[in-house]
Design a protein around this motif. Structure first.
Motif, PDB file in Angstrom:
ATOM      1  N   HIS A 202       9.951   2.120 -30.638  1.00  0.00           N
ATOM      2  CA  HIS A 202       8.578   2.830 -30.344  1.00  0.00           C
ATOM      3  C   HIS A 202       7.895   1.541 -29.829  1.00  0.00           C
ATOM      4  O   HIS A 202       6.965   1.504 -29.150  1.00  0.00           O
ATOM      5  N   VAL A 203       7.941   0.418 -30.652  1.00  0.00           N
ATOM      6  CA  VAL A 203       7.264  -0.872 -30.506  1.00  0.00           C
ATOM      7  C   VAL A 203       7.807  -1.543 -29.139  1.00  0.00           C
ATOM      8  O   VAL A 203       7.181  -2.070 -28.458  1.00  0.00           O
ATOM      9  N   GLU A 204       9.262  -1.244 -28.875  1.00  0.00           N
ATOM     10  CA  GLU A 204       9.822  -1.744 -27.572  1.00  0.00           C
ATOM     11  C   GLU A 204       9.131  -1.005 -26.438  1.00  0.00           C
ATOM     12  O   GLU A 204       8.742  -1.411 -25.426  1.00  0.00           O
ATOM     13  N   LEU A 205       8.869   0.123 -26.444  1.00  0.00           N
ATOM     14  CA  LEU A 205       8.286   1.221 -25.645  1.00  0.00           C
ATOM     15  C   LEU A 205       6.721   0.655 -25.331  1.00  0.00           C
ATOM     16  O   LEU A 205       6.238   0.522 -24.208  1.00  0.00           O
ATOM     17  N   THR A 206       6.036   0.505 -26.492  1.00  0.00           N
ATOM     18  CA  THR A 206       4.629  -0.282 -26.379  1.00  0.00           C
ATOM     19  C   THR A 206       4.766  -1.409 -25.560  1.00  0.00           C
ATOM     20  O   THR A 206       3.704  -1.700 -24.791  1.00  0.00           O
ATOM     21  N   ARG A 207       5.671  -2.635 -25.792  1.00  0.00           N
ATOM     22  CA  ARG A 207       5.734  -3.594 -24.869  1.00  0.00           C
ATOM     23  C   ARG A 207       5.944  -3.281 -23.493  1.00  0.00           C
ATOM     24  O   ARG A 207       5.273  -3.927 -22.748  1.00  0.00           O
ATOM     25  N   ASP A 208       6.860  -2.259 -23.138  1.00  0.00           N
ATOM     26  CA  ASP A 208       6.934  -2.047 -21.789  1.00  0.00           C
ATOM     27  C   ASP A 208       5.668  -1.424 -21.189  1.00  0.00           C
ATOM     28  O   ASP A 208       5.252  -1.812 -20.209  1.00  0.00           O
ATOM     29  N   ILE A 209       4.792  -0.608 -22.056  1.00  0.00           N
ATOM     30  CA  ILE A 209       3.667  -0.016 -21.526  1.00  0.00           C
ATOM     31  C   ILE A 209       2.554  -0.975 -21.134  1.00  0.00           C
ATOM     32  O   ILE A 209       1.839  -1.059 -20.131  1.00  0.00           O
TER      33      ILE A 209
END
Ligand code: AQP
Length: 330
Positions: free
Chosen positions: A154-161
């Motif tokens: 989820h933190v990696e997705l946050t980075r992408d967003i």
């Protein structure tokens, strides 16, 4: 000064997994004067299990009490309740437009938690959970997000967003870094070491709850499943023993290799008995503080929340205003 943000969801009684994988470290980190720490209780996230309101309220306050009991310094760091800072939900709606269904479909937590129902019965809140989490992090320009292994995706997705938003609208969000501890980032269920210990499990027999009394802890550990053979050692072929050794390692601050040497020929029975003592001994001081904080008339939880709310609102409202300006919403 670097900012650190992390949360503990009030979906049930907290487990030893939450403590070992997250809160124990948060307690130690919160004294670091070079970082500003925010530890919040994501009670909006907890709605995905449709909790009974009284239970949610009690679990949320209890989570704050466990944070304080774990050593989180609530004078120099900030503890707050997610629902008291409306900017989280507002930014989530905005960020929903910078993430695709394809990305959310790949989130393993959603796949695990929704696997029991067909698509028609799956909650949008559960699906959108990672986007609310992205808002939780990005509102505070977090540099670091300490987390267990399960939340890293989820933190990696946050980075992408954040990167996508910045590429379209110019530098707006700081790109956060997940920080996962080396030992104890994934504590497993004592009855099924292929599943992680989770507080929202309906069957508690494989979960040690932070509130479990001495007898219950002992019973659960003595009944924990073990692997074939009789040597106390860890490894891919010994998932149950590996898990028990990690628990002992984190609570005694001794490396697993040292414990393997000590208990190699002790037999599973003696090892488990001593592990039970370590866990009981490790949790007792926390349980004592937790009990005092939850006692009626004790206003420490409210005071900590007020202190946290003030600083969290200040930062979150400023970031939301910046985002709205960028988007032409102000
Ligand atoms: N079993 C675990 N081992 C190590 N770390 C864990 N964490 C959770 N379970 C384990 C870490 O605890 C922090 C707070 O997690 P959370 O409560 O916000 O959400 P979660 O990861 O979904 O925890 P649970 O207990 O499994 O809750 P439910 O059952 O509601 O989903 C996070 O840093 C997490 O990694």
């Amino acid at each position: 000064m670097k900012r650190v943000v992390s949360g503990i969801k009030p979906t049930g009684d907290l487990t030893l997994g939450n403590y070992i994988g997250a809160m124990k470290r948060w307690g130690q980190m919160s004294a670091d004067p070079d970082r500003e720490h925010f530890f919040f209780v994501p009670n909006l996230h907890a709605l995905t299990v449709r909790p009974d309101p009284e239970t949610l309220h009690r679990n949320s306050r209890s989570a704050v009490a466990w944070l304080i009991a774990s050593g989180v310094d609530h004078d120099h760091s900030y503890i707050f309740m997610q629902s008291q800072v409306p900017a989280h939900a507002e930014l989530m709606w905005i960020l929903n437009n910078y993430v695709t269904m394809g990305e959310l479909n790949r989130m393993t937590q959603f796949k695990d938690k929704s696997s029991k129902s067909a698509a028609e019965g799956q909650l949008v809140g559960l699906y959108d959970y990672p986007v609310l989490m992205a808002a939780d992090i990005l509102l505070y320009d977090a540099d670091e997000v300490p987390t267990g292994e399960d939340q890293k995706q989820h933190v990696e997705l946050t980075r992408d967003i954040a990167t996508r938003f910045n590429n379209i609208h110019g530098e707006t969000f700081k790109i956060p870094q997940p920080t996962v501890q080396e030992v104890g980032a994934r504590i497993m269920n004592l009855q099924d070491p292929t599943r992680k210990m989770s507080k929202s499990d309906t069957d508690d027999s494989g979960n040690i709850l932070l509130s479990d009394d001495e007898k219950t802890i002992e019973k659960k550990i003595l009944k924990a499943v073990t692997d074939s053979g009789s040597v106390v050692s860890s490894g891919a072929d010994k998932p149950a023993l590996s898990n028990l050794l990690v628990i002992m390692s984190v609570l005694t601050d001794k490396p697993v290799t040292e414990l393997e040497e000590k208990y190699a020929t002790a037999g599973y029975g003696r090892f488990k008995q001593e592990l039970a003592e370590v866990v009981v001994h490790g949790l007792k001081p926390l349980q004592h503080v937790h009990e005092q904080l939850m006692h009626e008339g004790n206003d420490k939880i409210d005071k900590a929340l007020e202190h946290g709310w003030w600083r969290a609102s200040e930062l979150a409202n400023a970031k939301l205003a910046q985002v709205k300006e960028v988007l032409g919403l102000l």
